[in-house]
Design a protein around this motif. Structure first.
Motif, short mmCIF file in Angstrom:
data_model
loop_
_atom_site.label_atom_id
_atom_site.label_comp_id
_atom_site.label_asym_id
_atom_site.label_seq_id
_atom_site.Cartn_x
_atom_site.Cartn_y
_atom_site.Cartn_z
N ILE A 1 8.47 -1.95 -0.56
CA ILE A 1 8.49 -2.19 -2.01
C ILE A 1 7.77 -3.49 -2.33
CG2 ILE A 1 10.01 -2.67 -3.99
CD1 ILE A 1 12.01 -0.69 -2.65
N GLN A 2 8.07 -4.53 -1.56
CA GLN A 2 7.41 -5.82 -1.83
C GLN A 2 5.90 -5.68 -1.66
OE1 GLN A 2 8.79 -9.14 0.54
NE2 GLN A 2 7.60 -10.62 -0.67
N ALA A 3 5.48 -4.96 -0.62
CA ALA A 3 4.05 -4.82 -0.37
C ALA A 3 3.38 -4.03 -1.48
CB ALA A 3 3.82 -4.13 0.98
N LEU A 4 4.09 -2.99 -1.98
CA LEU A 4 3.48 -2.16 -3.03
C LEU A 4 3.30 -2.94 -4.33
CD1 LEU A 4 5.22 1.30 -2.53
CD2 LEU A 4 2.80 0.76 -2.25
N LEU A 5 4.10 -3.98 -4.52
CA LEU A 5 3.99 -4.76 -5.76
C LEU A 5 2.87 -5.80 -5.69
CD1 LEU A 5 7.79 -5.20 -6.54
CD2 LEU A 5 6.15 -3.67 -7.64
N LEU A 6 2.27 -5.97 -4.52
CA LEU A 6 1.22 -6.99 -4.39
C LEU A 6 -0.07 -6.50 -5.07
CD1 LEU A 6 1.65 -7.90 -0.61
CD2 LEU A 6 2.27 -9.33 -2.56
N PRO A 7 -0.84 -7.41 -5.67
CA PRO A 7 -2.12 -6.97 -6.24
C PRO A 7 -3.05 -6.48 -5.14
CG PRO A 7 -1.90 -9.38 -6.29
CD PRO A 7 -0.58 -8.85 -5.85
N ALA B 1 -5.63 -0.34 -3.55
CA ALA B 1 -6.89 -0.18 -2.81
C ALA B 1 -6.59 0.06 -1.33
CB ALA B 1 -7.75 -1.43 -2.96
N GLY B 2 -5.55 -0.58 -0.83
CA GLY B 2 -5.15 -0.36 0.57
C GLY B 2 -4.74 1.08 0.79
N PHE C 1 -3.87 -5.91 -0.25
CA PHE C 1 -3.70 -7.21 -0.90
C PHE C 1 -4.57 -8.27 -0.21
CE2 PHE C 1 -1.48 -11.25 -0.15
CZ PHE C 1 -1.63 -11.81 -1.41
N MET C 2 -4.53 -8.26 1.11
CA MET C 2 -5.29 -9.25 1.88
C MET C 2 -6.78 -9.13 1.59
SD MET C 2 -4.83 -11.54 4.00
CE MET C 2 -6.10 -12.63 4.57
N ALA C 3 -7.26 -7.86 1.54
CA ALA C 3 -8.68 -7.64 1.31
C ALA C 3 -9.06 -8.19 -0.07
CB ALA C 3 -8.99 -6.15 1.40
N GLN C 4 -8.19 -7.90 -1.05
CA GLN C 4 -8.52 -8.38 -2.39
C GLN C 4 -8.51 -9.91 -2.44
OE1 GLN C 4 -5.87 -8.18 -5.92
NE2 GLN C 4 -7.28 -6.60 -6.61
N ALA C 5 -7.51 -10.50 -1.79
CA ALA C 5 -7.41 -11.97 -1.82
C ALA C 5 -8.62 -12.62 -1.16
CB ALA C 5 -6.12 -12.42 -1.15
N SER C 6 -9.15 -11.98 -0.13
CA SER C 6 -10.32 -12.62 0.51
C SER C 6 -11.64 -12.02 0.05
CB SER C 6 -10.20 -12.59 2.04
OG SER C 6 -9.28 -11.66 2.48
N GLY C 7 -11.57 -11.11 -0.93
CA GLY C 7 -12.80 -10.58 -1.51
C GLY C 7 -13.62 -9.73 -0.54
N VAL C 8 -12.94 -9.01 0.35
CA VAL C 8 -13.68 -8.14 1.28
C VAL C 8 -13.13 -6.71 1.17
CG1 VAL C 8 -14.20 -9.98 2.94
CG2 VAL C 8 -12.11 -8.64 3.21
N ALA C 9 -13.79 -5.76 1.84
CA ALA C 9 -13.31 -4.39 1.83
C ALA C 9 -12.10 -4.27 2.76
CB ALA C 9 -14.42 -3.45 2.30
N VAL C 10 -11.25 -3.26 2.50
CA VAL C 10 -10.04 -3.09 3.31
C VAL C 10 -10.41 -2.90 4.79
CG1 VAL C 10 -7.99 -1.65 3.68
CG2 VAL C 10 -8.76 -2.15 1.37
N GLY C 11 -11.53 -2.20 5.03
CA GLY C 11 -11.97 -1.98 6.41
C GLY C 11 -12.17 -3.26 7.20
#
Ligand code: PFF
Length: 511
Positions: free
Chosen positions: A201-207, A211-212, A289-299
């Motif tokens: 639940i916490q992970a799903l609420l992350l911006p 995309a993930g 979330f991590m990808a968005q925070a660092s501005g890269v693709a999820v891959g």
């Protein structure tokens, strides 16, 4: 089928789960492990994403559940540890059980180390001890891993949690089947489910979570024509369901007679897969979330195994709102999931020693766990542990578990022709009718598919030596380890069973 007084006494001494519910929880505890949390999400992502569900379901229904039926039937009918159940089926097959015991012993040694790291990291999450560079922290400050090689410098940060893990394990294993193994599952599994649901639940609420999930579930249908994808599905199912280890043979030998084993297998198989999908959602939401925070693709951020848990996740914890909680829930879930799996592989070894030497629970526990703990402490609280773990894990999963599974299917189907008897046993009280399709799957279809997976692995391992390790390390910790368990397994069959262990009782009638 009648039983003798000697058998009943022997059985009462071995231990029993108090109910089918406890057995199912223990089996789920074994199946739900690190494989579900850190392996499945990436395997699915890499092998077709949403389209992977098809090979995955085919593997589950055509190989996973049928093989689970087989292990349940063996243990439940013959009522022994892996070697004893095989020996009761036919003296010639006893070695298969010892081979599994050897594999379990080896896995326990390193799996305990991973659980110990996760335990440290659950606490380190609160202070984000890894700072801005989790990669350098894990390999450098935490593990103090240098160049590949063997070293004897103890690393206290690993030694202390590892001692704690072994201490608790020894107590639980000594408490026995119901009070130790069963009760641990009854307590740990609901807590694991709650902790993991909170994490998801916490992970799903992350911006960026969406995309993930898109990256995980976007179907790549063309993957379905790739044999590698199908091989990955079969490999994942075997590892994930804890089959081929002898675990399910051992656990089902502690289930009361006249129990619905096929229905139990369905519950365990589907719960395990359900947990896998849940883990996929949680892990990929966090990676999105991590990808968005660092501005890269999820891959770019998607990984699995040690890299996901000890490098990517700490980085997510650094960025996420309420990151400490996220980190704690993740590592705490790894500890719970890993611990119940660890209990199950140790039980395979302890149960075998107990059956063969007719020794007390406490003595068998100490004889097994103390050497295992010592090897684990010496091997993994020193700087070389990481490399050894990686090599042993790679080889033993392929040339231990999968190989033993194929060989045992072939031997049971064609060598000692045990399948009709086992089928009848399953049908006596089972809620899922087992018919000719099961025999066809176990004797022909699944061995062919797994044989193909194994040959592919063998060719890859020979063509491109695994990792960047020196040849001698691959030889010693990879090949030699895989062969050693086999040789030791077959040597152990030379030791006679004690007179009070009835071998010629149950199940010999089909021979
Ligand atoms: N089913 C377990 C998992 O998914 O992690 C496989 C396993 C590994 C079981 C190691 C037991 C074990 F010690």
């Amino acid at each position: 089928m009648s039983t003798t007084a000697g058998e009943d006494l022997h059985e009462a001494n071995r231990g029993l789960f108090s109910s089918r519910r406890v057995f199912i929880l223990a089996a789920i505890g074994s199946a739900v492990g690190l494989g579900n949390i850190w392996r499945f999400p990436y395997v699915a992502y890499e092998n077709g994403g949403g389209a992977f569900i098809l090979p995955y379901l085919v593997a589950l229904l055509s190989a996973g559940i049928p093989f689970l039926f087989l292990e349940y039937a063996l243990g439940h009918k013959h009522r022994g540890s892996a070697p004893l159940s095989f020996a009761r089926l036919s003296r010639r097959t006893e070695g298969l059980g010892w081979w599994q015991v050897g594999v379990c012993f080896m896995i326990a040694v390193y799996y305990a180390a991973v659980v110990a790291w996760a335990l440290s990291y659950a606490f380190l999450s609160f202070g984000r001890a890894w700072g801005d560079d989790p990669d350098a922290y894990f390999f450098g400050d935490y593990l103090q891993a240098g160049e590949p090689g063997v070293s004897l410098d103890f690393v206290p940060g690993v030694l202390i949690p590892l001692l704690a893990v072994w201490g608790v394990l020894i107590v639980i294993m000594a408490l026995g089947v119901q009070n130790g193994v069963g009760r641990t599952a009854v307590i740990f599994i609901p807590i694991l489910l709650l902790a993991f649901l909170a994490l998801v639940i916490q992970a799903l609420l992350l911006p960026g979570a969406g995309a993930g999930l898109d990256a995980l579930f976007a179907p790549n249908w063309s993957a379905l024509t790739d044999p590698v994808v199908w091989a990955a599905a079969y490999g994942q199912i075997f590892f994930s369901l804890s089959i081929g280890f002898g675990i399910m043979i051992t656990y089902s030998s502690y289930v009361k007679r006249r129990t619905d084993m096929t229905g139990s297998a369905m519950v365990v198989g589907l719960s395990n897969s359900g947990f896998e999908i849940l883990a996929g959602i949680g892990v990929f939401a966090a990676l999105g979330f991590m990808a968005q925070a660092s501005g890269v693709a999820v891959g770019e951020v998607a990984t699995s195994g040690i890299g996901l848990a000890f490098v990517a996740f700490p980085a997510i914890v650094n960025e996420a709102p309420a990151g400490a909680l996220l980190g704690f829930l993740f590592f705490f879930s790894l500890v719970l999931a890993g611990f119940t799996s660890l209990v199950s592989i140790l039980e395979v070894v302890i149960s075998a020693v107990r059956d063969k030497f007719e020794t007390s629970r406490l003595r068998a526990t100490l004889v097994v766990t103390i050497p295992c703990a010592l090897i684990s402490l010496i091997g993994f609280s020193t700087a070389s542990g990481l490399f050894v773990l990686d090599i042993v894990d790679h080889f033993i999963n392929r040339f231990g578990i999968l190989l033993v599974a194929v060989v045992s299917m072939l031997v049971l189907a064609w060598g000692v022709r045990a399948l009709p008897g086992l089928r009848d046993h399953l049908n006596t009280d089972g809620s899922v009718p087992v018919r000719g399709w099961w025999i066809a799957l176990i004797s022909v279809v699944t061995p062919i598919v797994l044989g193909f997976v194994l040959v592919r692995e063998l060719v890859t391992v020979i063509q491109e030596p695994y990792g960047e390790y020196p040849q001698w390390m691959l030889f010693t910790f990879g090949w030699a380890a895989a062969v050693l368990v086999l040789v030791v397994g077959f040597l152990l069959t030379r030791i006679r069973w004690r007179p009070d262990t009835p071998i010629h009782g149950r199940g010999r009638e089909e021979e």
